[in-house]
Design an enzyme around this catalytic site. Structure first.
Site, PDB file in Angstrom:
ATOM      1  N   PHE A  72      -7.932 -19.119   1.583  1.00 41.15           N
ATOM      2  CA  PHE A  72      -7.114 -18.008   2.100  1.00 41.15           C
ATOM      3  C   PHE A  72      -6.393 -17.270   0.980  1.00 41.15           C
ATOM      4  O   PHE A  72      -5.630 -16.342   1.240  1.00 41.15           O
ATOM      5  CB  PHE A  72      -6.021 -18.548   3.044  1.00 41.15           C
ATOM      6  CG  PHE A  72      -6.544 -19.259   4.254  1.00 41.15           C
ATOM      7  CD1 PHE A  72      -6.799 -18.575   5.426  1.00 41.15           C
ATOM      8  CD2 PHE A  72      -6.773 -20.634   4.235  1.00 41.15           C
ATOM      9  CE1 PHE A  72      -7.267 -19.225   6.549  1.00 41.15           C
ATOM     10  CE2 PHE A  72      -7.242 -21.301   5.352  1.00 41.15           C
ATOM     11  CZ  PHE A  72      -7.495 -20.597   6.516  1.00 41.15           C
ATOM     12  N   THR A 116     -13.423 -10.232   5.682  1.00 40.83           N
ATOM     13  CA  THR A 116     -12.737  -9.171   6.406  1.00 40.83           C
ATOM     14  C   THR A 116     -13.713  -8.148   6.994  1.00 40.83           C
ATOM     15  O   THR A 116     -14.803  -7.935   6.439  1.00 40.83           O
ATOM     16  CB  THR A 116     -11.791  -8.430   5.437  1.00 40.83           C
ATOM     17  OG1 THR A 116     -11.319  -7.230   6.063  1.00 40.83           O
ATOM     18  CG2 THR A 116     -12.493  -7.991   4.159  1.00 40.83           C
ATOM     19  N   TYR A 140     -10.365  -3.446  -1.913  1.00 43.34           N
ATOM     20  CA  TYR A 140     -10.123  -4.694  -1.182  1.00 43.34           C
ATOM     21  C   TYR A 140     -11.401  -5.158  -0.472  1.00 43.34           C
ATOM     22  O   TYR A 140     -11.853  -6.294  -0.640  1.00 43.34           O
ATOM     23  CB  TYR A 140      -8.989  -4.502  -0.167  1.00 43.34           C
ATOM     24  CG  TYR A 140      -8.921  -5.618   0.839  1.00 43.34           C
ATOM     25  CD1 TYR A 140      -8.667  -6.929   0.434  1.00 43.34           C
ATOM     26  CD2 TYR A 140      -9.139  -5.388   2.203  1.00 43.34           C
ATOM     27  CE1 TYR A 140      -8.638  -7.974   1.355  1.00 43.34           C
ATOM     28  CE2 TYR A 140      -9.104  -6.420   3.124  1.00 43.34           C
ATOM     29  CZ  TYR A 140      -8.857  -7.707   2.687  1.00 43.34           C
ATOM     30  OH  TYR A 140      -8.845  -8.737   3.602  1.00 43.34           O
TER      31      TYR A 140
END
Ligand code: UDP
Length: 335
Positions: A72, A116, A140
């Site tokens: 994470f 993501t 990102y």
């Protein structure tokens, strides 16, 4: 034993709490750059350190019988990644490369990686399944997609088993109100709306109301952090039971809410009117991202059990029970 990289962060701390409650031995490595020591369940072993620190991680793998890594430890803000891509590629890609290399060196062959929906970029379909093309539109999303590619290459060459979970927009908090979201600065929509309604800011911004959506504001798919944690638990069980696991799953609620709808639900739950100010679009924001989670539902028996109101209610309980977050005086303010 499970190594939770980034176990002091928002999602990681919820994961650690659940793993401990299920009887797993957990070791957390977190550099506390955005996480909090207080967020980590006291029954977990905690090491303050960096996942990119090869010496430290090699030592952890030598000292502890780690079966699986849950990863994470990453930065996750689209806007910041555009302004400071060095930070994103260094932290999210280079350091993860080091972690993966140490895993391979020490024959730790199982990983659950937090990816993501930003890997998809501009959605070509209303509902995204895992076969949708990956064209990330910001650093990102690209940093996460690069790591996905590292992992799949390492699977092919070194037999690394993986479950890659592509998170949609994570929200809510543990029902105990002891852990929750505490980003500084806070940029996410639900926390910003609630912190505004708590009196921490004089307005809530709607970044763009000229998107090609019904009300002109961006549409996202929100998933309760506890449902997301459950997706990891099921992935973990599969990795512990099977060999040659190579899976990519979307984790979302399969429902889109616009920014304006989210603010209105926050108003309803808090019982207060927000001061809404429409501002320019944020750079790198795709108009709409909504998941199909059919694959994880069918293959792992996962399903979302919380609705948006549950996310907002639990987040509100966290904020009102911990007005200073984990004790920071800068909580909810931009610094
Ligand atoms: N957003 C907004 N006001 C805010 C924060 C976010 O209008 O104060 C919008 C943002 O532009 C995006 C959506 O809300 O369209 C979700 O943004 P968030 O930062 O929560 O998550 P992201 O989708 O960027 O991961």
């Amino acid at each position: 034993m499970i190594l939770v990289a980034g176990g002091a962060g928002y999602i990681g701390s919820h994961m650690v709490k659940t793993l401990i409650s299920k009887g797993f031995d957990v070791i957390v490595v977190d550099n506390l750059s955005t996480g909090y020591r207080e967020a980590v369940d006291e029954k977990a072993i905690f090491i303050e350190g960096d996942i990119g620190d090869v010496f430290l991680i090699n030592k952890v793998f030598t000292m502890f019988p780690i079966q699986i890594v849950m990863h994470f430890a990453a930065h996750g803000l689209v806007g910041e990644s555009i302004i400071n891509p060095l930070k994103y590629y260094e932290n999210n890609v280079v350091k993860t490369f080091n972690l993966l290399k140490s895993m391979i060196t020490h024959n730790v062959s199982k990983i659950i990686f937090s990816s993501t929906c930003a890997t998809y970029g501009l959605a070509e379909k209303d509902i995204l399944d895992e076969t949708a093309p990956n064209h990330p539109v910001n650093p990102y999303g690209r940093s996460k997609y690069m790591v996905e590619q590292l992992i799949t290459d390492f699977e092919a060459a070194y037999g690394l088993n993986y479950v890659i979970l592509r998170y949609f927009n994570v929200a809510g908090a543990d029902n105990s109100a002891q852990i929750g979201e505490n980003h500084i600065p806070e940029t996410h929509l639900i926390p910003n709306s609630l912190l505004h309604l708590l009196g921490r800011s004089d307005h809530i911004a709607v970044f763009g109301d000229d998107f090609p959506t019904a009300d002109g504001s961006c549409i996202r798919d929100y998933i309760h952090v506890l449902d997301l944690v459950q997706a990891h638990v099921l992935s973990l069980q599969m990795l512990l039971k099977h060999h040659s696991v190579k899976k990519i799953y979307n984790v979302g609620n399969e429902k889109g809410y616009s920014v304006k709808q989210i603010i209105s639900i926050c108003e309803k739950i808090v019982g207060k009117k927000a001061n809404i100010v429409v501002k320019e679009r944020r750079k790198g924001d795709p108009p709409s991202l909504v998941a199909s989670s059919q694959k994880i539902r069918e293959e792992l028996g996962w399903k979302a059990t919380y609705v948006l109101e549950d996310m907002v209610r639990s987040a509100w309980l966290w904020y009102t029970s911990n007005p200073d977050g984990y004790g920071s005086s800068n909580y909810g303010k931009d610094i």
